[in-house]
Scaffold this active site. Structure first.
Site, PDB file in Angstrom:
ATOM      1  N   LYS A  22       0.840  -1.200   0.000  1.00  0.00           N
ATOM      2  CA  LYS A  22       0.000   0.000   0.000  1.00  0.00           C
ATOM      3  C   LYS A  22       0.882   1.261   0.000  1.00  0.00           C
ATOM      4  O   LYS A  22       2.090   1.178  -0.188  1.00  0.00           O
ATOM      5  CB  LYS A  22      -0.968  -0.045   1.180  1.00  0.00           C
ATOM      6  CG  LYS A  22      -1.814  -1.336   1.244  1.00  0.00           C
ATOM      7  CD  LYS A  22      -2.881  -1.439   0.160  1.00  0.00           C
ATOM      8  CE  LYS A  22      -3.441  -2.835  -0.037  1.00  0.00           C
ATOM      9  NZ  LYS A  22      -4.318  -3.329   1.009  1.00  0.00           N
TER      10      LYS A  22
HETATM   11  C1  LIG Z   1      -5.263  -4.482   1.359  1.00  0.00           C
HETATM   12  C2  LIG Z   1      -6.726  -4.287   1.467  1.00  0.00           C
HETATM   13  C3  LIG Z   1      -7.464  -4.650   2.596  1.00  0.00           C
HETATM   14  C4  LIG Z   1      -6.870  -5.437   3.723  1.00  0.00           C
HETATM   15  O1  LIG Z   1      -5.770  -4.836   4.260  1.00  0.00           O
HETATM   16  P1  LIG Z   1      -4.891  -5.582   5.380  1.00  0.00           P
HETATM   17  O2  LIG Z   1      -4.183  -4.446   6.042  1.00  0.00           O
HETATM   18  O3  LIG Z   1      -3.975  -6.488   4.618  1.00  0.00           O
HETATM   19  O4  LIG Z   1      -5.805  -6.316   6.282  1.00  0.00           O
HETATM   20  C5  LIG Z   1      -8.803  -4.324   2.652  1.00  0.00           C
HETATM   21  N1  LIG Z   1      -9.408  -3.701   1.628  1.00  0.00           N
HETATM   22  C6  LIG Z   1      -8.748  -3.361   0.511  1.00  0.00           C
HETATM   23  C7  LIG Z   1      -9.470  -2.647  -0.573  1.00  0.00           C
HETATM   24  C8  LIG Z   1      -7.394  -3.664   0.389  1.00  0.00           C
HETATM   25  O5  LIG Z   1      -6.748  -3.365  -0.743  1.00  0.00           O
END
Ligand SMILES: *Cc1c(COP(=O)(O)O)cnc(C)c1O
Length: 380
Positions: A188
């Protein structure tokens, strides 16, 4: 392999984590609240509650919104499974609203029609979870007015949109969403390894989120159901979890946050370069956006029948492409709940054409030129 996404770790990040390792607290120390204050300052949200992942953040956000057995939660099918699973953790039913083919976000016109029908049969959702796909918010203004009309809570899954803005305001400012969720997974925008946060302007929700991330326990005598029995005393008021972020993670997050604007600027630059260099190819490109965090750069092949071959060829040539997303309602778990192929035709057709190209803050111009030149060779 040029990866589709990758973290950027600096010497400052390493020093920040090392300082925590040498300190008295590895968890429940000062770094988590410091990170939360920095997230609030950055977004304008009055409260930020850091947790162990965005998945945990979505779960807790649903709980404080009051989602329980028999409730309904609606989301987009073009997302990671966690955006829907959070409702299932609370015993609620999930429904999927198809996407707008231009923004790839929840289709607000369709949502309005589905709400009007649901209102007639007393089947309105308690919560709607729009997803800021690829880093760009859905039509949150329209969603907000529907939320007022029909009385549902809006939890924006902004896992892709840390640092993005919407109509000139930072995402998570709380102007249009009741709660906003961020992810700090390494692919991210900024990372804490694993980590997430819920941002809100509602004090009572923030307090409950803090309690729920730590077993539902309070040490505040005002909240206790009977007088405190001494300095050791705490009470568990409700069934919570261990969803805490560690101080190691928060220190990394705080250090990363200092470079958020640098990361965003580079992502935007790369998105502009792709747009310019790919314009002549038989591809549908993402629409330009000044406000997106550009978490993903997804191209759609005009000829969907070539997607798999082109994907495989790109991977074979060292281009770490990916696909976002397999529509969530097509997962076996959700198929078992009655969702069938054809339920969200726009998301399904989009999925057939989509390829996510590499884009991350550490990607060089030369790497991007390599992606472009291989794509040109394959498509021309
Ligand atoms: C990555 C992601 C999540 C989950 O994130 P984590 O921190 O890995 O639990 C939830 N929603 C979206 C849209 C994502 O891209």
């Amino acid at each position: 392999m040029i990866p589709y996404g990758r973290q950027q770790i600096s010497e400052e990040d390493i020093a920040a984590v090392e300082a925590v390792l040498r300190s008295d607290w590895l968890t429940q120390g000062p770094a988590v609240p410091a990170f939360e204050v920095a997230l609030s300052e950055r977004t304008g949200a009055t409260h930020a509650v850091a947790v162990s992942s965005a998945t945990a953040a979505l779960h807790l956000a649903c709980l404080v919104a009051g989602v329980g057995e028999g409730d309904r939660v609606w989301t987009s099918p073009n997302t990671f499974v966690a955006s829907a699973n959070c409702a299932r953790y609370c015993g609620a039913c999930v429904d999927f609203i198809d996407i707008d083919p231009d923004t790839l976000n929840i289709d607000i016109g369709l949502l309005a029609r589905r709400l009007a029908v649901a209102a007639q049969s007393d089947a309105l959702p308690k919560v709607v979870i729009p997803v800021a796909f690829a880093g760009r918010s859905a039509d949150m203004q329209a969603l907000h007015s529907l939320a007022r009309q029909y009385g549902f809570v809006v939890i924006e899954d902004a896992s892709h949109a840390v640092g993005a803005s919407y109509l000139g305001q930072p995402v998570a400012s709380g102007e249009y969403a009741d709660m906003t969720v961020f992810s700090f997974h390494p692919v991210k925008i900024i990372t804490t390894a694993e980590g997430g946060a819920v941002l809100t302007n509602r004090r009572e929700w923030a307090d409950q989120l803090q309690r729920l991330r730590s077993h539902g326990i309070t040490r505040d005598p005002v909240l206790m159901h009977s007088a405190s029995e001494g300095d050791w005393y705490y009470q568990m008021l409700e069934l919570g979890f261990n969803y805490r972020m560690t101080d190691l993670q928060a220190a990394l997050g705080l250090s990363q946050l200092q470079r958020l604007d640098v990361f965003l600027e580079r992502r935007r630059q790369l998105a502009c370069r792709y747009a310019a260099q790919l314009a002549e190819l038989p591809l549908i490109l993402p629409s330009p956006s000044e406000e997106s965090a550009w978490h993903l750069y997804v191209v759609q092949l005009v000829d969907a029948s070539r997607r798999k071959a082109i994907f495989n060829e790109l991977r074979a040539r060292g281009i770490g492409v990916n696909v976002h997303y397999i529509p969530v309602h097509l997962q076996p778990y959700y198929q078992a709940q009655g969702f069938t192929r054809g339920y969200c035709p726009v998301a399904e057709a989009y999925y057939q054409r989509a390829i996510t190209l590499p884009l991350h803050a550490g990607m060089t111009d030369a790497q991007q030129d390599e992606v472009v030149s291989v794509l040109k060779e394959l498509l021309q």
